[in-house]
Design an enzyme around this catalytic site. Structure first.
Site, short mmCIF file in Angstrom:
data_model
loop_
_atom_site.label_atom_id
_atom_site.label_comp_id
_atom_site.label_asym_id
_atom_site.label_seq_id
_atom_site.Cartn_x
_atom_site.Cartn_y
_atom_site.Cartn_z
N VAL A 135 0.81 -1.32 0.13
CA VAL A 135 0.07 0.12 -0.04
C VAL A 135 0.94 1.28 -0.07
CG1 VAL A 135 -1.67 1.14 1.35
CG2 VAL A 135 -2.02 -1.19 1.21
N GLU A 136 1.98 1.21 0.98
CA GLU A 136 2.70 2.34 1.06
C GLU A 136 3.54 2.73 -0.33
OE1 GLU A 136 2.96 4.60 3.18
OE2 GLU A 136 1.77 3.80 4.92
N THR A 137 4.25 1.62 -0.90
CA THR A 137 5.08 2.05 -1.95
C THR A 137 5.14 1.13 -3.26
OG1 THR A 137 6.97 1.13 -0.92
CG2 THR A 137 6.77 3.67 -0.72
#
Length: 325
Positions: free
Chosen positions: A121-123
């Protein structure tokens, strides 16, 4: 001819004055911040003046911080983060770093699927760590009229300390528009507090060393109270109108109490565990979930309910697909 030359000179001088005025190093509030860093942390004043004179004005940073993805309804947010690509890549990431993930589970008690989904989700598993200089992002927001400017000035302080501790040029560290760093998108204060050298290389690298990333995320969740072998969330069905009052109160209740309010869990969990009712806006109808303690722990990473649900759902899909492969 002489007149034209004079006009050009005046324009050049005016543009230089405008640029100097625009420079962050000339702003009184930045100069006060520099003096604070010199007095409290013994930074070199001349170094900081040169550094802040190098910071660029980034209107896109201010625009982005005012319109984060979390303002979208759930059905749009879900389509951005719980995707087939992220699921497939999550399985591949898990398989590639299985040893590190297993080690993190044993040491910190954090499920591998949660760690993997967080990175996804983050990167996008390290494919999109951010294209902004962190010092540009933090300075632009920290010295703006944003209601959270004070928080970003604190993070700017942490960032300068981090760069000094890690012996890194602060102008060479890139991250998100909000100043988050590396594959786990840690804000500088979190980097300093929770990042670990899980790989044993001798230095912490959250941009390129996936093993350090895995250990650091696990450490973050552990330090924020993750409870091993407890659920994150289960879907629910609502009837009547009592659920609206519970939504408004955001109160946690024992699972056994929900049926009296016309809320029926569609999954198994210990009836003594407390949960909060969650409403997510769907494209046709709303979804209802019961979020347990570990759901709130994910929200310590990002306070958005949408974010926490995206991490949870992505983790479940990754785990299911990997189990079938």
């Amino acid at each position: 001819m002489v007149r034209k030359v004079l006009i050009i000179l005046v324009l050049v001088i005016f543009s230089q004055v405008s640029f100097a005025t625009e420079s962050f190093g000339n702003r009184p509030e930045v100069q006060a911040f520099i003096k604070h860093m010199v007095k409290k942390y013994k930074f070199n004043e001349s170094y900081l003046i040169v550094l802040f004179n190098s910071v660029k004005v980034r209107p896109t940073v201010i625009k982005s911080i005012q319109a984060p993805l979390e303002i979208n309804p759930w059905h749009k947010y879900q389509m951005l983060f719980v995707t087939e690509w992220r699921i497939r890549q999550g399985v591949a990431f898990w398989n590639k770093y299985q040893d590190a993930l297993t080690k993190a589970e044993k040491i910190y008690g954090i499920p591998a699927k949660i760690i993997v989904a967080t990175i996804g989700v983050e990167t996008k598993y390290g494919q999109n760590n951010g294209n902004y200089k962190v010092i540009d992002a933090l300075t632009n927001i920290g010295f703006s009229k944003n209601p959270r400017a004070h928080y970003f000035r604190q993070e700017l302080e942490e960032f300068l300390l981090l760069a000094r501790e890690q012996h890194i040029d602060p102008l060479k560290i890139y991250g998100s528009y909000a100043g988050a760093i590396g594959q786990p998108q840690f804000m500088p204060s979190n980097y300093r507090s929770y990042a670990v050298n899980f790989s044993g290389s001798g230095t912490i690298d959250l941009s390129h060393n996936q093993v350090d990333v895995i250990g650091s995320i696990a450490n973050y969740y552990k330090k924020h109270g993750w409870k091993d072998n407890q659920p994150v969330a289960i879907p629910a069905t609502v009837t009547g109108y009592h659920y609206t009052k519970l939504l408004a109160s955001n109160k946690a209740l024992p699972l056994s109490d929900f049926t009296d309010l016309g809320i029926y869990p569609r999954g198994y969990a210990n009836e003594d565990l407390k949960a909060k009712l969650i409403e997510l806006k769907g494209s046709y109808r709303n979804e209802y979930w019961l979020g347990f303690h570990n759901f709130d722990v994910i929200k310590r990473y990002n306070t958005s309910t949408l974010y926490a649900m995206a991490v949870y759902q992505l983790s479940e899909y990754i785990d299911a697909v990997r189990g079938r492969s």
